[in-house]
Design a protein around this motif. Structure first.
Motif, PDB file in Angstrom:
ATOM      1  N   LEU A  64       5.929  10.819  -0.786  1.00  0.00           N
ATOM      2  CA  LEU A  64       6.640  11.007  -2.049  1.00  0.00           C
ATOM      3  C   LEU A  64       7.472  10.535  -1.787  1.00  0.00           C
ATOM      4  CD1 LEU A  64       7.418  14.846  -2.957  1.00  0.00           C
ATOM      5  CD2 LEU A  64       5.900  13.295  -4.551  1.00  0.00           C
ATOM      6  N   PRO A  65       7.037   9.457  -3.688  1.00  0.00           N
ATOM      7  CA  PRO A  65       8.101   8.434  -3.837  1.00  0.00           C
ATOM      8  C   PRO A  65       9.635   8.621  -3.063  1.00  0.00           C
ATOM      9  CG  PRO A  65       6.496   8.372  -4.784  1.00  0.00           C
ATOM     10  CD  PRO A  65       6.370   9.922  -4.536  1.00  0.00           C
ATOM     11  N   GLN A  66      10.446   8.388  -2.863  1.00  0.00           N
ATOM     12  CA  GLN A  66      12.094   7.962  -2.289  1.00  0.00           C
ATOM     13  C   GLN A  66      12.216   8.331  -4.046  1.00  0.00           C
ATOM     14  OE1 GLN A  66      11.782   4.757   0.118  1.00  0.00           O
ATOM     15  NE2 GLN A  66      12.773   6.488   1.898  1.00  0.00           N
ATOM     16  N   GLY A  67      13.912   8.977  -3.573  1.00  0.00           N
ATOM     17  CA  GLY A  67      14.820   8.587  -4.925  1.00  0.00           C
ATOM     18  C   GLY A  67      14.752  10.181  -5.415  1.00  0.00           C
ATOM     19  N   PHE A  68      15.656  10.432  -6.221  1.00  0.00           N
ATOM     20  CA  PHE A  68      16.260  11.651  -7.054  1.00  0.00           C
ATOM     21  C   PHE A  68      14.525  12.796  -7.888  1.00  0.00           C
ATOM     22  CE2 PHE A  68      17.159  14.335 -10.839  1.00  0.00           C
ATOM     23  CZ  PHE A  68      17.614  14.862  -9.935  1.00  0.00           C
ATOM     24  N   LYS A  69      14.226  13.290  -8.081  1.00  0.00           N
ATOM     25  CA  LYS A  69      13.058  14.210  -8.315  1.00  0.00           C
ATOM     26  C   LYS A  69      13.849  15.548  -9.233  1.00  0.00           C
ATOM     27  CE  LYS A  69       9.981  12.973  -4.719  1.00  0.00           C
ATOM     28  NZ  LYS A  69      11.332  12.138  -4.083  1.00  0.00           N
ATOM     29  N   PRO A  70      14.183  14.992 -10.928  1.00  0.00           N
ATOM     30  CA  PRO A  70      14.660  16.048 -11.523  1.00  0.00           C
ATOM     31  C   PRO A  70      13.715  17.578 -11.590  1.00  0.00           C
ATOM     32  CG  PRO A  70      13.737  14.633 -13.139  1.00  0.00           C
ATOM     33  CD  PRO A  70      13.651  13.815 -11.596  1.00  0.00           C
TER      34      PRO A  70
ATOM     35  N   VAL B 151       7.108  -2.007  14.097  1.00  0.00           N
ATOM     36  CA  VAL B 151       5.550  -1.591  13.085  1.00  0.00           C
ATOM     37  C   VAL B 151       5.640  -2.120  12.109  1.00  0.00           C
ATOM     38  CG1 VAL B 151       4.453   0.510  11.952  1.00  0.00           C
ATOM     39  CG2 VAL B 151       6.551   0.624  13.689  1.00  0.00           C
ATOM     40  N   THR B 152       3.989  -2.695  12.069  1.00  0.00           N
ATOM     41  CA  THR B 152       3.649  -3.783  11.267  1.00  0.00           C
ATOM     42  C   THR B 152       2.032  -3.384  10.239  1.00  0.00           C
ATOM     43  OG1 THR B 152       3.980  -5.737  12.491  1.00  0.00           O
ATOM     44  CG2 THR B 152       2.431  -6.513  11.306  1.00  0.00           C
ATOM     45  N   PHE B 153       2.759  -2.986   8.835  1.00  0.00           N
ATOM     46  CA  PHE B 153       1.602  -3.075   8.022  1.00  0.00           C
ATOM     47  C   PHE B 153       0.950  -3.676   7.852  1.00  0.00           C
ATOM     48  CE2 PHE B 153       4.624   0.608   7.733  1.00  0.00           C
ATOM     49  CZ  PHE B 153       3.552   2.185   7.939  1.00  0.00           C
ATOM     50  N   PHE B 154      -0.031  -3.359   7.664  1.00  0.00           N
ATOM     51  CA  PHE B 154      -0.893  -4.901   7.152  1.00  0.00           C
ATOM     52  C   PHE B 154      -1.633  -4.422   5.666  1.00  0.00           C
ATOM     53  CE2 PHE B 154      -3.872  -7.179  10.778  1.00  0.00           C
ATOM     54  CZ  PHE B 154      -2.472  -7.719  11.262  1.00  0.00           C
ATOM     55  N   LEU B 155      -0.897  -5.274   4.697  1.00  0.00           N
ATOM     56  CA  LEU B 155      -1.672  -4.987   3.031  1.00  0.00           C
ATOM     57  C   LEU B 155      -1.988  -5.913   3.358  1.00  0.00           C
ATOM     58  CD1 LEU B 155      -0.898  -2.282   1.514  1.00  0.00           C
ATOM     59  CD2 LEU B 155       0.883  -3.736   0.534  1.00  0.00           C
ATOM     60  N   LEU B 156      -3.520  -5.608   2.179  1.00  0.00           N
ATOM     61  CA  LEU B 156      -3.664  -6.930   0.566  1.00  0.00           C
ATOM     62  C   LEU B 156      -2.863  -7.367   0.574  1.00  0.00           C
ATOM     63  CD1 LEU B 156      -6.379  -8.063   0.995  1.00  0.00           C
ATOM     64  CD2 LEU B 156      -6.991  -7.154  -1.239  1.00  0.00           C
ATOM     65  N   ASN B 157      -2.068  -6.689  -0.947  1.00  0.00           N
ATOM     66  CA  ASN B 157      -1.567  -7.298  -1.686  1.00  0.00           C
ATOM     67  C   ASN B 157      -0.216  -6.603  -1.600  1.00  0.00           C
ATOM     68  OD1 ASN B 157      -0.026  -8.496  -4.041  1.00  0.00           O
ATOM     69  ND2 ASN B 157      -2.121  -8.086  -5.312  1.00  0.00           N
ATOM     70  N   LEU B 158       1.038  -7.020  -1.406  1.00  0.00           N
ATOM     71  CA  LEU B 158       2.460  -6.155  -1.053  1.00  0.00           C
ATOM     72  C   LEU B 158       2.603  -5.824  -3.151  1.00  0.00           C
ATOM     73  CD1 LEU B 158       4.471  -4.850  -0.414  1.00  0.00           C
ATOM     74  CD2 LEU B 158       5.754  -6.989   0.086  1.00  0.00           C
ATOM     75  N   ASP B 159       1.909  -7.336  -3.755  1.00  0.00           N
ATOM     76  CA  ASP B 159       2.745  -7.236  -5.404  1.00  0.00           C
ATOM     77  C   ASP B 159       1.949  -6.004  -6.279  1.00  0.00           C
ATOM     78  OD1 ASP B 159       4.736  -9.113  -4.715  1.00  0.00           O
ATOM     79  OD2 ASP B 159       3.460 -10.181  -4.250  1.00  0.00           O
ATOM     80  N   GLY B 160       0.950  -5.087  -5.663  1.00  0.00           N
ATOM     81  CA  GLY B 160      -0.200  -4.616  -6.078  1.00  0.00           C
ATOM     82  C   GLY B 160       0.088  -3.605  -7.111  1.00  0.00           C
ATOM     83  N   VAL B 161       0.141  -2.621  -7.657  1.00  0.00           N
ATOM     84  CA  VAL B 161       0.823  -1.537  -8.418  1.00  0.00           C
ATOM     85  C   VAL B 161       0.109  -0.897  -8.011  1.00  0.00           C
ATOM     86  CG1 VAL B 161       0.994  -3.000 -10.083  1.00  0.00           C
ATOM     87  CG2 VAL B 161      -0.948  -1.395 -10.478  1.00  0.00           C
ATOM     88  N   GLY B 162      -1.298  -0.372  -7.196  1.00  0.00           N
ATOM     89  CA  GLY B 162      -1.313   0.912  -6.829  1.00  0.00           C
ATOM     90  C   GLY B 162      -0.940   1.784  -6.186  1.00  0.00           C
ATOM     91  N   GLY B 163      -1.634   3.065  -6.011  1.00  0.00           N
ATOM     92  CA  GLY B 163      -1.571   3.938  -5.010  1.00  0.00           C
ATOM     93  C   GLY B 163      -0.924   3.705  -3.579  1.00  0.00           C
ATOM     94  N   THR B 164      -2.181   2.953  -3.029  1.00  0.00           N
ATOM     95  CA  THR B 164      -2.688   2.496  -1.261  1.00  0.00           C
ATOM     96  C   THR B 164      -0.612   1.985  -1.057  1.00  0.00           C
ATOM     97  OG1 THR B 164      -3.768   2.560  -1.163  1.00  0.00           O
ATOM     98  CG2 THR B 164      -3.143   1.124   0.001  1.00  0.00           C
ATOM     99  N   GLU B 165      -0.670   0.409  -2.204  1.00  0.00           N
ATOM    100  CA  GLU B 165       0.773  -0.424  -2.141  1.00  0.00           C
ATOM    101  C   GLU B 165       2.001   0.443  -2.117  1.00  0.00           C
ATOM    102  OE1 GLU B 165      -2.709  -1.921  -3.241  1.00  0.00           O
ATOM    103  OE2 GLU B 165      -1.567  -0.445  -4.211  1.00  0.00           O
ATOM    104  N   ARG B 166       1.970   1.666  -3.048  1.00  0.00           N
ATOM    105  CA  ARG B 166       3.151   2.486  -3.110  1.00  0.00           C
ATOM    106  C   ARG B 166       2.976   3.211  -1.976  1.00  0.00           C
ATOM    107  NH1 ARG B 166       4.866   5.466  -8.278  1.00  0.00           N
ATOM    108  NH2 ARG B 166       2.127   6.071  -8.384  1.00  0.00           N
ATOM    109  N   SER B 167       2.310   4.120  -1.088  1.00  0.00           N
ATOM    110  CA  SER B 167       2.494   4.393  -0.220  1.00  0.00           C
ATOM    111  C   SER B 167       2.827   3.946   1.380  1.00  0.00           C
ATOM    112  CB  SER B 167       1.440   4.840   0.491  1.00  0.00           C
ATOM    113  OG  SER B 167       1.226   5.726   1.227  1.00  0.00           O
ATOM    114  N   VAL B 168       2.087   1.970   1.139  1.00  0.00           N
ATOM    115  CA  VAL B 168       2.667   1.674   2.606  1.00  0.00           C
ATOM    116  C   VAL B 168       4.854   1.627   2.465  1.00  0.00           C
ATOM    117  CG1 VAL B 168       2.496  -0.585   3.311  1.00  0.00           C
ATOM    118  CG2 VAL B 168       0.067   0.199   2.654  1.00  0.00           C
ATOM    119  N   ILE B 169       4.760   1.007   1.005  1.00  0.00           N
ATOM    120  CA  ILE B 169       5.884   1.196   0.752  1.00  0.00           C
ATOM    121  C   ILE B 169       7.028   1.828   1.417  1.00  0.00           C
ATOM    122  CG2 ILE B 169       8.383  -0.106  -0.590  1.00  0.00           C
ATOM    123  CD1 ILE B 169       5.561  -1.635  -2.146  1.00  0.00           C
ATOM    124  N   THR B 170       6.766   3.351   0.899  1.00  0.00           N
ATOM    125  CA  THR B 170       7.742   4.375   0.846  1.00  0.00           C
ATOM    126  C   THR B 170       7.440   4.678   2.121  1.00  0.00           C
ATOM    127  OG1 THR B 170       6.681   5.441  -1.282  1.00  0.00           O
ATOM    128  CG2 THR B 170       7.421   6.807  -0.028  1.00  0.00           C
TER     129      THR B 170
END
Length: 900
Positions: free
Chosen positions: A197-203, A3-22
């Motif tokens: 949701l982002p990965q990791g522990f959620k208090p 599976v290959t994700f096409f992303l404009l800017n991996l280093d961005g800080v938006g919701g799309t970048e976070r969702s793709v990385i998750t």
């Protein structure tokens, strides 16, 4: 699976970048071979953590934007810099300005040889690149991360290339419905998959701290100012509670100023952007979202993952997909600040409710766990790969699917053809009021004013009960329901039972009831406009008041207790506020009549009199334009013109039909129609007359004629529902509809009699007022006042008397009702300019069939059918064409017509 994700800017800080990385991290954790192909690199490392198992490819190193670098043969530093500044060919700047010729070159080198089973694109621009360059063997899935119909950019590539994707994934059902409806027969397969949701522990929150938290970028779209103002409304009632706004953005300073102006600087915090949002949510007891629109709000998902109930404006594609009202949070009407204030107060003061909704929020959040969402993607990708193996040619496969499985949907009911607009409004109002009486004790109605329809108002607290009853037993099948959600989202129309059921869990502030607008052939029917009844749901304010769902003529807020009085609206007994029962300054309250002049040119006795009178004359009277048969031939226009008045102007008090002793064979005696003989209004020495200018000169003498009236030729049609305000303002001034055609210079040879009359008008006006008339009038109903016409006759007796005694149009006529009085009114302050949508159809022209077909779209206010002496169509064919149009456009008989 690869599976290959096409992303404009991996280093961005938006919701799309976070969702793709998750997503990439979760799929890699399930054993898939995952790559993120980023067009750009703008930082030393991604803002969000990427699992070591996920491969990263960044095509253009733009950390130094003036000296971009690429790893490609033949592209040195100088060429890379030039290409970086050159517009993209694959993704034009009007679609997305972030692409360049340099990214084009890199994509062209990499994409055709990509080793992948499935490519996932996450913006319309990336979708365009994949469709143009990706080999057919690779499956293509597009993920749409925004509220698509509300896009300010990117809509064109989405709608252009989505049909060629194997699957388009959307965040909400409403977004999927929008795309399917917009693209129609070429719509792609769609699936609804939420962002994880982002990965990791959620208090988890204890829900005991007195803290309300909201997060997002401080921009206009997020509407944080409304949240601050809502908190200010109830701050004194919950003195221990604080509001914390997390984020940064250009409106930060404005928010600080607003907070200080409201005196809440010690109650509202703006600590900036947080690097540990799970902990921030765990510290909160209430979350709030006031965005104008969202795709799928991650902040709501994150708050719910901490067990925090969320209050949010309802919107078609955002909060509605996550929040279930009274189950895991509270929805309020779009932009209803009072609703936010009331909801905040409820949760802050009701511990049991807050904990119940918090538990519901936590349970709901489980569906957004990264692993859960990744399993959904596995199934989607597997289906795509299987489809690719069956038909590797993408376009051929899609075309085959469309040809063998045509787009079908449940057809909507067709428009009624036996109701008048007034009857349709009556039925809609009857049902709206009947349901209100069953569902609410605090309902009332607002009468129609001008173009604003009658409105039934129901408290938001009774909204679910009202909608349940609205779609329940007895719901009229000829009525449709319209959900006008606004905010850029297209309206939805459906059957009362079906759409009402789907709206029960939502919180939109308005729905409408109206007849189904389209006929079986897709053309608008008689009831396609002017037949709507609105139902508004007013929010409950913190003090028990009712706050209006939108702008209206009367009030933005009602006290908890208010008086109502009985009223009849659209013929239906209802109740309203005393002030609303009175006429307003926007309403025409005076009686208005209509006057027609008509002659049956096929009557042998009348025609013999015409020829005898003509034999005594010479000059202009003998021209075809003055006395030719085409001026008098009857094509049954009058029947349908009167019918249009009945259907579209039921407020007309009385219709006066002025004739030469003739009565149409289809007309029966009726109290609303008064037949007037020329002998009743014209001097004896002026008869018989065959001159419309002469007849016009005396129409104001009709016995019993109202002060305000419309003068219509029999070839005028009202084309859709009209209000009196179209023709008169509330002070009684008449509306003048100037045409775009000028009158030319005086005394040009060969001028038609109507133009000579216009020049005579001009000379008289110029002599009297020192001004020059320049334009003719549109062929549309002429508004007049009897007193003004009487004044003109007193002021210009010779001109009026001479015109009245011209048996045929002459060189000395003035056109009193079709030009002179209108310009006189503009000069004397009794008339104002109006701007209707009018069409003139020359029925003798060769394009008459095409013109009539175009008119079936019903987008005009008035239509005029002008006749002439020489016709392109055979007379029988022309009559058949006209009769077909008339019966289609105006299918309901008037009460003064004889039955067949």
């Amino acid at each position: 699976m690869k599976v290959t994700f096409f992303l404009l800017n991996l280093d961005g800080v938006g919701g799309t970048e976070r969702s793709v990385i998750t997503q990439a991290n979760a799929l890699a954790g399930l054993g898939h071979d995952v790559t993120i192909l980023s067009a750009l690199r703008t930082a030393d490392s991604p803002h969000y953590a990427v699992d070591a198992a996920v491969r990263i490819r960044q095509l253009v190193d733009a950390r130094d934007p003036e000296a971009p670098r690429v790893e490609a043969a033949g592209i040195n530093g100088a060429l890379a810099a030039t290409l970086h500044l050159t517009p993209s060919l694959l993704v034009p700047a009007r679609w997305d300005v972030q692409f360049s010729a340099l990214t084009d070159a890199m994509y062209e080198a990499v994409v055709p040889t990509l080793d992948a089973d499935v490519v996932v694109t996450v913006t319309p621009g990336l979708l365009a690149i994949a469709v143009q360059l990706l080999p057919d063997r690779v499956g293509l899935v597009h993920q749409e991360h925004r509220s698509s119909s509300d896009r300010t950019s990117g809509l064109e590539p989405l709608l252009t290339f989505a049909p060629r994707a194997d699957v388009v994934a959307l965040l909400t059902t409403s977004a999927a419905d929008w795309l399917t409806e917009t693209l129609g027969p070429v719509a792609p397969r769609t699936v609804v998959v939420p962002n994880p949701l982002p990965q990791g522990f959620k208090p988890r929150s204890t829900l005991e701290t007195k803290l309300i938290v909201a997060a997002g970028r401080f921009v206009w779209e997020k509407q944080f100012a409304k949240l601050v103002e809502a908190f200010a409304e109830i701050a004194a009632q919950i003195p221990e509670w604080r509001l914390r706004l997390l984020g940064t953005g250009p409106q930060r300073l404005e928010l600080i100023r607003l907070i200080r102006r409201l005196g809440l600087w010690d109650r509202i915090e703006l600590p900036g952007q947080s690097a540990d949002m799970p902990s921030e949510w765990a510290a909160a007891s209430i979350s709030a979202l006031t965005s104008r629109s969202e795709g799928l709000p991650l902040v709501v998902q994150e708050a719910m993952a901490a067990g925090v109930p969320v209050i949010s404006f309802d919107s078609p594609s955002g909060s509605r997909a996550v929040i279930r009202h009274e189950a895991n949070g509270l929805l309020v009407g779009p932009d209803a600040r009072a609703g936010i204030a009331t909801a905040l107060l409820r949760l802050a003061t009701d511990d049991e409710l807050r904990h119940r909704l918090g538990a519901g929020a936590l349970a709901s959040s489980q569906q957004y766990a990264p692993e859960t969402v990744a399993r959904q993607w596995e199934q989607v990708f597997a289906d795509v790969v299987a489809r690719r193996s069956r038909g590797p040619q993408r376009v051929t496969q899609r075309a085959t699917e469309l040809a063998t499985s045509p787009h079908t949907g449940r057809p909507a009911p067709t428009a009624s053809t036996d109701l008048t607009p007034a009857q349709a409004r009556h039925r809609a109002m009857s049902w709206a009021v009947e349901v209100a009486q069953r569902a609410s004790g605090r309902w009332f109605a607002i009468p129609a004013h001008g173009d604003s329809p009658a409105t039934v108002v129901v408290p938001m607290a009774d909204r679910a009960a009202y909608l349940t009853e609205l779609g329940g037993s007895g719901a009229p099948g000829e009525l449709s329901m319209v959900d006008s959600a606004g905010h850029g989202w297209p309206e939805r129309r459906g059957r009362l039972d079906e759409l009402a059921a789907s709206l029960v869990g939502e919180r939109t502030g308005r729905v409408s009831l109206e007849p189904w607008p389209l006929l079986a052939d897709g053309l608008p029917g008689l009831l396609s406009s002017g037949c709507r009844i609105d139902v508004e749901f007013w929010e409950d304010g913190p003090d028990g008041s009712l706050v209006a769902a939108g702008q209206n003529r009367y009030t933005n807020q009602l006290p908890p207790a208010y008086e109502t009085v009985p009223i009849e609206i659209e013929g239906v007994p209802a109740r309203t506020l005393p002030l609303m029962a009175e006429p307003t300054v926007h309403d025409c309250t005076f009686p208005i009549d209509a006057v027609y002049t008509w002659v049956d040119g096929n009557d042998p006795e009348w025609n013999a009199a015409r020829e005898a009178r003509l034999a005594q004359l010479s000059g202009t009277a003998l021209t075809r334009q003055s006395s030719g048969r085409a001026r008098f031939i009857s094509r049954d226009e009058l029947r349908y013109s009167l019918r249009s008045l009945h259907l579209f102007a039921p407020w007309i008090r009385r219709i006066h039909l002025v004739t030469a002793g003739q009565v149409p064979g289809w007309l029966v005696e009726h109290p609303q129609v008064n037949v007037v003989d020329h002998r009743d209004i014209l001097p004896a020495d002026a008869l018989p007359t065959f001159n419309s200018h002469a007849i016009e000169s005396s129409l104001h003498k009709i016995p019993g004629l109202a002060e305000h009236f419309l003068y219509l030729n029999d070839d005028f049609l009202l084309a859709r529902p009209q209000q009196p305000q179209r023709f008169f303002d509330t002070a009684g001034h008449t509306a003048v509809f100037l045409s775009g055609g000028n009158l030319g210079l005086d005394d040009m040879p060969g001028a038609a009699p109507w133009l000579k009359a216009a020049w005579n008008n001009r000379r008289l006006l110029r002599e009297t007022f020192g001004v020059v008339s320049t334009h003719s009038l549109q062929h549309a109903p002429y508004a007049h006042r009897t007193s003004v016409l009487e004044e003109i006759e007193r002021r210009f007796p010779e001109e009026i008397a001479r015109t009245a005694r011209s048996p045929f149009r002459s060189d000395d006529d003035i056109s009193l009702l079709s030009s002179f009085a209108q310009h006189y009114g503009l000069m004397t302050g009794t008339a104002v300019l109006g701007t209707p949508e009018t069409t003139y159809v020359n029925i003798s022209a060769n394009d008459v069939v095409r013109r009539l077909r175009a008119l079936k779209d019903r987008d005009r206010d008035f239509i005029c059918f002008g006749d002439h002496h020489d016709h392109a169509l055979h007379p029988a064919a022309l009559q058949e064409v006209l009769e077909e149009f008339y019966s289609f456009y105006l299918p309901v008989r008037a009460p003064w017509e004889k039955p067949d």
